[in-house]
Design a protein around this motif. Structure first.
Motif, PDB file in Angstrom:
ATOM      1  N   LYS A 197      -0.414  -4.532   3.579  1.00 34.17           N
ATOM      2  CA  LYS A 197      -1.704  -4.783   4.242  1.00 34.17           C
ATOM      3  C   LYS A 197      -1.752  -6.240   4.663  1.00 34.17           C
ATOM      4  O   LYS A 197      -1.824  -7.145   3.834  1.00 34.17           O
TER       5      LYS A 197
ATOM      6  N   ASP B  47      -2.354   6.364   0.386  1.00 36.69           N
ATOM      7  CA  ASP B  47      -3.519   5.534   0.732  1.00 36.69           C
ATOM      8  C   ASP B  47      -3.410   4.997   2.161  1.00 36.69           C
ATOM      9  O   ASP B  47      -4.426   4.821   2.843  1.00 36.69           O
TER      10      ASP B  47
ATOM     11  N   VAL C 296       0.861  -1.189   0.000  1.00 31.68           N
ATOM     12  CA  VAL C 296       0.000   0.000   0.000  1.00 31.68           C
ATOM     13  C   VAL C 296       0.890   1.229   0.000  1.00 31.68           C
ATOM     14  O   VAL C 296       1.840   1.309   0.790  1.00 31.68           O
TER      15      VAL C 296
END
Length: 457
Positions: free
Chosen positions: A228, A30, A26
């Protein structure tokens, strides 16, 4: 390139390969939108703190050659895309915690909610990461850990993020509970030769700032990357993994319970009532402590271990605040002791910037930083008082026997009014011998009221 740097970059590459194979990366923009989805938009900022904001620190090239090291900035939702590119992306030094603050200062006293609970796991390579994979997400048991939301490559280790479904509102007592929970889970997470190559566990504040995703580790020129690894978590889920029940957070206890009404408090604690209720001064009262305590702490530098050098400097500032030592003098003392500390072996070098960071704790909010906190952070044992290695009850029993024997030789009794020392002398003598004791402990041990203690402190 030194062998140490080569080893660091080799570990980094192996960790990157493992994380990339198992999880999706990621980017920084974001990442922070995920952690802080409710930051205000530009123009919304006001005295209404219903929507606190993340606050981050960044290095500005314009400050090069000046005394200013980092600038502070609010993470505004509608400006974040441009701000990220300008102030964070590839920046050699940026810091951000998992908390959201009221106002523009990222101090713990201004922290309003916890969006993410973050842990720093230093010196992680392929083997350590594999052991970590084997522990996360399993049912609560010895050394198992909750499934984190993100794992962030810090350059030499990992930052483990648990992002909450609903941010935890940080009432004063909840801050204390969250600190206990973080210490407990840090001990569970950090295991030498299993999840870290460092021997010394590093305990950190819930307000600790971490290098931001998308920036660079300036020491090794390595990018900070996020992966993530799970979903948002609930506090109940994280609580299950805390070893000691007393260290679990109970959001239904936002304040310390009291058995006294306001009227009873006015009668029992007049000094407190005047200061807090009448004058509105809710800061903890500062005791006047002799500089001997600060000088004593400087002499403990020989006990410092590698992973605790920075925290020793930080506690220098805390003891200085307690003892009213001028900040200029503390800065000079830190530079004097710096050469000694930087020779202590550790995977991360101690740098001059660590002095500047440590001096940030020279602040009123650290007046009543506890001995237990200092022991946790520095791993330096501190004897709270002189009891000849006895527990308090045995120590007091022995002291009373000596007192009674002395009185008997003088033909007096402790209960005689003519031989009874004044309460003022009792309190002053006790405080001089036990400078770290609280008014409650003094009152209990001397069997007098707290009001009397406050009267003579």
């Amino acid at each position: 390139m030194s062998d140490n740097i080569k080893d660091k970059k080799k570990n980094y590459k192996e960790v990157e390969q493992l994380l990339s194979f198992n999880y999706k990366e990621v980017d920084g923009e974001d990442f922070y939108r995920y952690v802080f989805p409710n930051n205000q938009n530009e123009g919304e900022y006001s005295e209404n703190y219903s929507k606190p904001n993340s606050v981050y620190l960044y290095e500005d090239p314009k400050d090069k050659g000046t005394k200013r090291k980092l600038r502070r900035r609010i993470m505004l939702n509608d400006r974040w895309k441009d701000d990220y590119k300008e102030f964070v992306k590839d920046n050699p030094m940026t810091l951000c915690s998992g908390l959201a603050y009221r106002g523009m200062r990222n101090r713990l006293e201004n922290a309003q909610q916890m969006n993410a609970l973050v842990f720093d796991l230093d010196a992680v390579g392929k083997n350590e990461l594999m052991n970590l994979f084997a522990r996360i997400g399993k049912k609560p048991a010895l050394r198992t850990l909750p499934q984190p939301t993100f794992m962030v490559m810090s350059g030499t280790g990992l930052h483990i993020y648990y992002v909450f479904e609903n941010p935890i509102v940080l009432y004063p007592n909840i801050k204390l509970q969250m600190k206990a929970l973080k210490y407990d889970l840090t001990f569970r997470m950090w295991e030498y030769k299993a999840t870290s190559m460092e021997k010394q566990i590093q305990y950190q504040s819930i307000n600790q700032g971490f290098r931001m995703v998308g920036s660079k580790n300036d020491k090794y020129d390595l990018p900070i990357r996020a992966f993530k690894t799970g979903d948002r978590v609930t506090l109940d889920y994280v609580n299950q993994y805390v070893d000691e029940e007393k260290n679990r957070v109970d959001v239904n206890k936002p304040f310390q319970p009291t058995k006294y009404t306001l009227k009873e408090s006015e009668e029992k604690f007049p000094e407190w009532y005047q200061r807090v209720v009448v004058e509105g001064n809710k800061r903890a009262k500062k005791w006047n402590i002799k500089r001997d305590l600060y000088d004593w702490w400087l002499r403990q530098s020989y006990k410092v271990k590698g992973g605790h050098r920075y925290y020793f400097l930080m506690c220098m500032a805390i003891y200085a605040v307690k003892c009213n030592i001028p900040k200029k003098e503390v800065r000079e003392d830190m530079y004097k002791i710096f050469d000694e500390l930087k020779e202590i072996e550790h995977s991360n070098p101690l740098e001059e910037d660590d002095i500047k960071s440590a001096l940030e704790t020279y602040d009123r909010q650290y007046y009543n930083f506890t001995i237990d906190d200092i022991v946790k952070l520095t791993d330096i044992p501190i004897e709270k008082n002189k009891r000849n290695y006895q527990n308090q009850n045995d120590h007091l029993e022995e002291a009373r026997m000596i007192r009674d024997l002395r009185m008997k030789r003088e033909g007096r009794k402790w209960t005689d009014n003519n031989g009874r020392p004044s309460k003022e002398n009792l309190v002053k003598k006790y405080v001089s011998e036990n400078p770290d004791h609280t008014p409650t402990e003094i009152a209990k041990n001397l069997k007098i009221s707290r009001t009397t203690v406050y009267k003579y402190i």
